[in-house]
Write a protein that holds these residues in place. Structure first.
Motif, PDB file in Angstrom:
ATOM      1  N   ALA A  98       1.412 -45.973 -33.606  1.00  0.00           N
ATOM      2  CA  ALA A  98       2.146 -46.563 -32.485  1.00  0.00           C
ATOM      3  C   ALA A  98       1.205 -46.968 -31.356  1.00  0.00           C
ATOM      4  CB  ALA A  98       3.187 -45.568 -31.955  1.00  0.00           C
ATOM      5  N   ALA A  99       0.041 -46.328 -31.286  1.00  0.00           N
ATOM      6  CA  ALA A  99      -0.952 -46.674 -30.276  1.00  0.00           C
ATOM      7  C   ALA A  99      -1.800 -47.873 -30.694  1.00  0.00           C
ATOM      8  CB  ALA A  99      -1.863 -45.473 -30.005  1.00  0.00           C
ATOM      9  N   GLY A 100      -1.571 -48.383 -31.903  1.00  0.00           N
ATOM     10  CA  GLY A 100      -2.322 -49.538 -32.390  1.00  0.00           C
ATOM     11  C   GLY A 100      -3.677 -49.183 -32.952  1.00  0.00           C
ATOM     12  N   MET A 101      -3.847 -47.938 -33.382  1.00  0.00           N
ATOM     13  CA  MET A 101      -5.132 -47.467 -33.883  1.00  0.00           C
ATOM     14  C   MET A 101      -5.115 -47.318 -35.401  1.00  0.00           C
ATOM     15  SD  MET A 101      -5.782 -44.516 -31.005  1.00  0.00           S
ATOM     16  CE  MET A 101      -5.875 -44.947 -29.241  1.00  0.00           C
ATOM     17  N   ASP A 102      -6.306 -47.351 -36.013  1.00  0.00           N
ATOM     18  CA  ASP A 102      -6.422 -47.005 -37.428  1.00  0.00           C
ATOM     19  C   ASP A 102      -6.267 -45.498 -37.555  1.00  0.00           C
ATOM     20  OD1 ASP A 102      -6.928 -49.599 -38.410  1.00  0.00           O
ATOM     21  OD2 ASP A 102      -9.047 -49.440 -37.851  1.00  0.00           O
ATOM     22  N   VAL A 103      -5.629 -45.062 -38.637  1.00  0.00           N
ATOM     23  CA  VAL A 103      -5.376 -43.637 -38.818  1.00  0.00           C
ATOM     24  C   VAL A 103      -5.755 -43.188 -40.222  1.00  0.00           C
ATOM     25  CG1 VAL A 103      -3.657 -41.791 -38.790  1.00  0.00           C
ATOM     26  CG2 VAL A 103      -3.472 -43.682 -37.161  1.00  0.00           C
ATOM     27  N   VAL A 104      -6.587 -42.154 -40.293  1.00  0.00           N
ATOM     28  CA  VAL A 104      -6.882 -41.470 -41.546  1.00  0.00           C
ATOM     29  C   VAL A 104      -6.153 -40.132 -41.500  1.00  0.00           C
ATOM     30  CG1 VAL A 104      -8.645 -40.353 -42.952  1.00  0.00           C
ATOM     31  CG2 VAL A 104      -9.119 -42.570 -41.890  1.00  0.00           C
ATOM     32  N   ALA A 105      -5.334 -39.885 -42.499  1.00  0.00           N
ATOM     33  CA  ALA A 105      -4.573 -38.639 -42.560  1.00  0.00           C
ATOM     34  C   ALA A 105      -5.248 -37.645 -43.492  1.00  0.00           C
ATOM     35  CB  ALA A 105      -3.146 -38.906 -43.029  1.00  0.00           C
ATOM     36  N   VAL A 106      -5.322 -36.404 -43.035  1.00  0.00           N
ATOM     37  CA  VAL A 106      -5.802 -35.288 -43.853  1.00  0.00           C
ATOM     38  C   VAL A 106      -4.674 -34.255 -43.851  1.00  0.00           C
ATOM     39  CG1 VAL A 106      -7.711 -33.706 -44.286  1.00  0.00           C
ATOM     40  CG2 VAL A 106      -8.101 -35.762 -42.924  1.00  0.00           C
ATOM     41  N   PRO A 107      -3.697 -34.390 -44.741  1.00  0.00           N
ATOM     42  CA  PRO A 107      -2.494 -33.559 -44.679  1.00  0.00           C
ATOM     43  C   PRO A 107      -2.782 -32.068 -44.599  1.00  0.00           C
ATOM     44  CG  PRO A 107      -2.204 -35.295 -46.285  1.00  0.00           C
ATOM     45  CD  PRO A 107      -3.646 -35.347 -45.871  1.00  0.00           C
ATOM     46  N   SER A 108      -2.104 -31.409 -43.689  1.00  0.00           N
ATOM     47  CA  SER A 108      -2.297 -29.971 -43.497  1.00  0.00           C
ATOM     48  C   SER A 108      -1.493 -29.144 -44.483  1.00  0.00           C
ATOM     49  CB  SER A 108      -1.896 -29.580 -42.068  1.00  0.00           C
ATOM     50  OG  SER A 108      -0.552 -29.955 -41.811  1.00  0.00           O
ATOM     51  N   LEU A 153       2.204 -35.357 -39.508  1.00  0.00           N
ATOM     52  CA  LEU A 153       2.985 -36.591 -39.535  1.00  0.00           C
ATOM     53  C   LEU A 153       3.264 -37.133 -38.137  1.00  0.00           C
ATOM     54  CD1 LEU A 153       5.486 -35.846 -42.439  1.00  0.00           C
ATOM     55  CD2 LEU A 153       3.787 -37.666 -42.367  1.00  0.00           C
ATOM     56  N   PRO A 154       3.640 -36.292 -37.152  1.00  0.00           N
ATOM     57  CA  PRO A 154       3.827 -36.819 -35.794  1.00  0.00           C
ATOM     58  C   PRO A 154       2.550 -37.439 -35.246  1.00  0.00           C
ATOM     59  CG  PRO A 154       4.863 -34.679 -35.981  1.00  0.00           C
ATOM     60  CD  PRO A 154       4.071 -34.871 -37.233  1.00  0.00           C
ATOM     61  N   GLY A 155       1.403 -36.850 -35.574  1.00  0.00           N
ATOM     62  CA  GLY A 155       0.130 -37.398 -35.107  1.00  0.00           C
ATOM     63  C   GLY A 155      -0.175 -38.751 -35.718  1.00  0.00           C
ATOM     64  N   VAL A 156       0.122 -38.897 -37.023  1.00  0.00           N
ATOM     65  CA  VAL A 156      -0.078 -40.187 -37.691  1.00  0.00           C
ATOM     66  C   VAL A 156       0.809 -41.243 -37.056  1.00  0.00           C
ATOM     67  CG1 VAL A 156       0.250 -41.433 -39.854  1.00  0.00           C
ATOM     68  CG2 VAL A 156      -0.824 -39.186 -39.879  1.00  0.00           C
ATOM     69  N   THR A 157       2.064 -40.881 -36.820  1.00  0.00           N
ATOM     70  CA  THR A 157       3.004 -41.819 -36.187  1.00  0.00           C
ATOM     71  C   THR A 157       2.516 -42.227 -34.808  1.00  0.00           C
ATOM     72  OG1 THR A 157       4.865 -40.816 -37.373  1.00  0.00           O
ATOM     73  CG2 THR A 157       5.391 -42.132 -35.431  1.00  0.00           C
ATOM     74  N   TYR A 203       2.687 -39.357 -46.143  1.00  0.00           N
ATOM     75  CA  TYR A 203       1.876 -39.975 -45.095  1.00  0.00           C
ATOM     76  C   TYR A 203       1.693 -41.468 -45.337  1.00  0.00           C
ATOM     77  CZ  TYR A 203       0.719 -35.281 -43.417  1.00  0.00           C
ATOM     78  OH  TYR A 203       0.790 -34.012 -42.893  1.00  0.00           O
ATOM     79  N   THR A 204       2.769 -42.147 -45.654  1.00  0.00           N
ATOM     80  CA  THR A 204       2.681 -43.551 -46.054  1.00  0.00           C
ATOM     81  C   THR A 204       2.267 -44.483 -44.931  1.00  0.00           C
ATOM     82  OG1 THR A 204       5.061 -43.728 -45.649  1.00  0.00           O
ATOM     83  CG2 THR A 204       4.369 -43.297 -47.910  1.00  0.00           C
ATOM     84  N   SER A 205       2.466 -44.081 -43.697  1.00  0.00           N
ATOM     85  CA  SER A 205       2.122 -44.978 -42.585  1.00  0.00           C
ATOM     86  C   SER A 205       0.646 -44.930 -42.223  1.00  0.00           C
ATOM     87  CB  SER A 205       2.970 -44.652 -41.345  1.00  0.00           C
ATOM     88  OG  SER A 205       2.723 -43.335 -40.897  1.00  0.00           O
ATOM     89  N   ALA A 206      -0.080 -43.951 -42.744  1.00  0.00           N
ATOM     90  CA  ALA A 206      -1.522 -43.855 -42.461  1.00  0.00           C
ATOM     91  C   ALA A 206      -2.264 -44.972 -43.192  1.00  0.00           C
ATOM     92  CB  ALA A 206      -2.056 -42.499 -42.886  1.00  0.00           C
TER      93      ALA A 206
END
Length: 298
Positions: free
Chosen positions: A102-112, A94-98, A120-123
């Motif tokens: 915040a860096a303005g990048m697209d994010v794909v989350a693969v929950p650990s 979750l900190p990585g997704v955030t 992971y709603t912000s991904a």
């Protein structure tokens, strides 16, 4: 493309495949982890070709603020000389997704952590495992290794006596499964993502049969533990509880999913059966039917 996912001595399913694919297409990749740089270097040294595949590697000890601060990802973008908005982050935390967002990048989350996808709603997308990543969604070259709706895998094995399950395979679904105990298989179950797989099943007293199986929590029934539920694609006249069952898993069909109704779940399981049956007739998969592992008994 950056990720915290890679920093394990044992590669996560799909990691090596993805790195080789993107490297082969000369897609710039970077590794940004909260771990110290020295630890990262040590861990990725266990995987041939990984270090050379990453244009940039940055550890948490090389930035002032760690995740969820975007600093580490912005630093990577600067070293790659690319605009942050053109980057894709693949993250398991979750900190990585955030940090990625915040860096303005697209994010794909693969929950650990299992069964935590809803957090992971912000991904931009949440996937079950790297096996399910579709690079073309993000402007990257698509994989070309799927065959008849299946992904070939390096074969792996699991076996043990057939045990009683939840009693819903035959009674509720009309699909008799030959369940295996998960005792002693904790590490193996953690290695392999939940989902639907296929391969060959050897029964010590009956022979070798086509098989499709689920690994996971069966969201429709909301299991509290991860289970292994193979469906041997053969009509048996009797139960065989206690008989030694050995499985060779050769391919992957889809991630685990929830369903709006019992009927839609049943229809999907039968579709999985059709996919598995057709795939196992291909020489690529059929050859594993004769593995000695399937025919030996304890």
């Amino acid at each position: 493309m950056f990720s915290n996912q890679w920093c394990n001595i044992k590669a996560l399913p799909g990691a090596n495949r993805l790195i080789k694919h993107l490297s082969g297409h000369r897609v710039p990749m970077a590794l940004a982890s909260s771990s110290p740089r020295e630890n990262i270097e040590t861990k990725i040294s266990f995987h041939q070709g990984w270090k050379e595949s990453f244009s940039v590697i940055i550890g948490g000890d090389e930035v002032r603020l760690g995740k969820p601060s975007p600093e580490i990802f912005l630093e990577v973008a600067e070293r790659l000389n690319v605009n942050p908005c053109s980057c894709l982050v693949i993250e398991d935390s979750l900190p990585g997704v955030t940090a990625g967002k915040a860096a303005g990048m697209d994010v794909v989350a693969v929950p650990s952590i299992p069964k935590q996808a809803h957090l992971y709603t912000s991904a931009d997308e949440v996937i079950n495992s790297l096996l399910d990543l579709q690079p073309e969604k993000w402007g990257l070259p698509p994989f070309q290794d799927w065959i008849k709706d299946t992904l070939p895998l390096e074969p792996w094995h699991i076996g043990g006596p057939v045990v009683k399950g939840f009693g819903r395979g035959s009674k509720v679904l009309g699909i008799p499964t030959a369940n295996l105990s998960t005792e002693g298989y904790g590490s193996l179950l953690s290695e392999h993502p939940s989902g639907v797989y296929f391969g060959w099943a050897g029964l010590s007293k009956r022979g070798v049969f086509k098989m499709v199986m689920s690994i996971g929590w069966n969201p429709y029934f909301n299991n509290t533990e991860k289970t292994i539920e193979p469906w041997l694609l053969h009509d048996f006249d009797e139960d065989f509880y206690g008989e030694e069952l050995r499985l060779t898993i050769v391919g992957y069909i889809r991630p685990e999913a929830n369903f709006s109704s019992l009927q839609s779940l049943i229809e999907k399981i039968h579709h999985d059966r059709k996919v598995a049956e057709e795939a196992l007739d291909l020489p690529l998969f059929f050859k594993y039917k004769d593995e000695p592992y399937l025919k030996s008994s304890t």
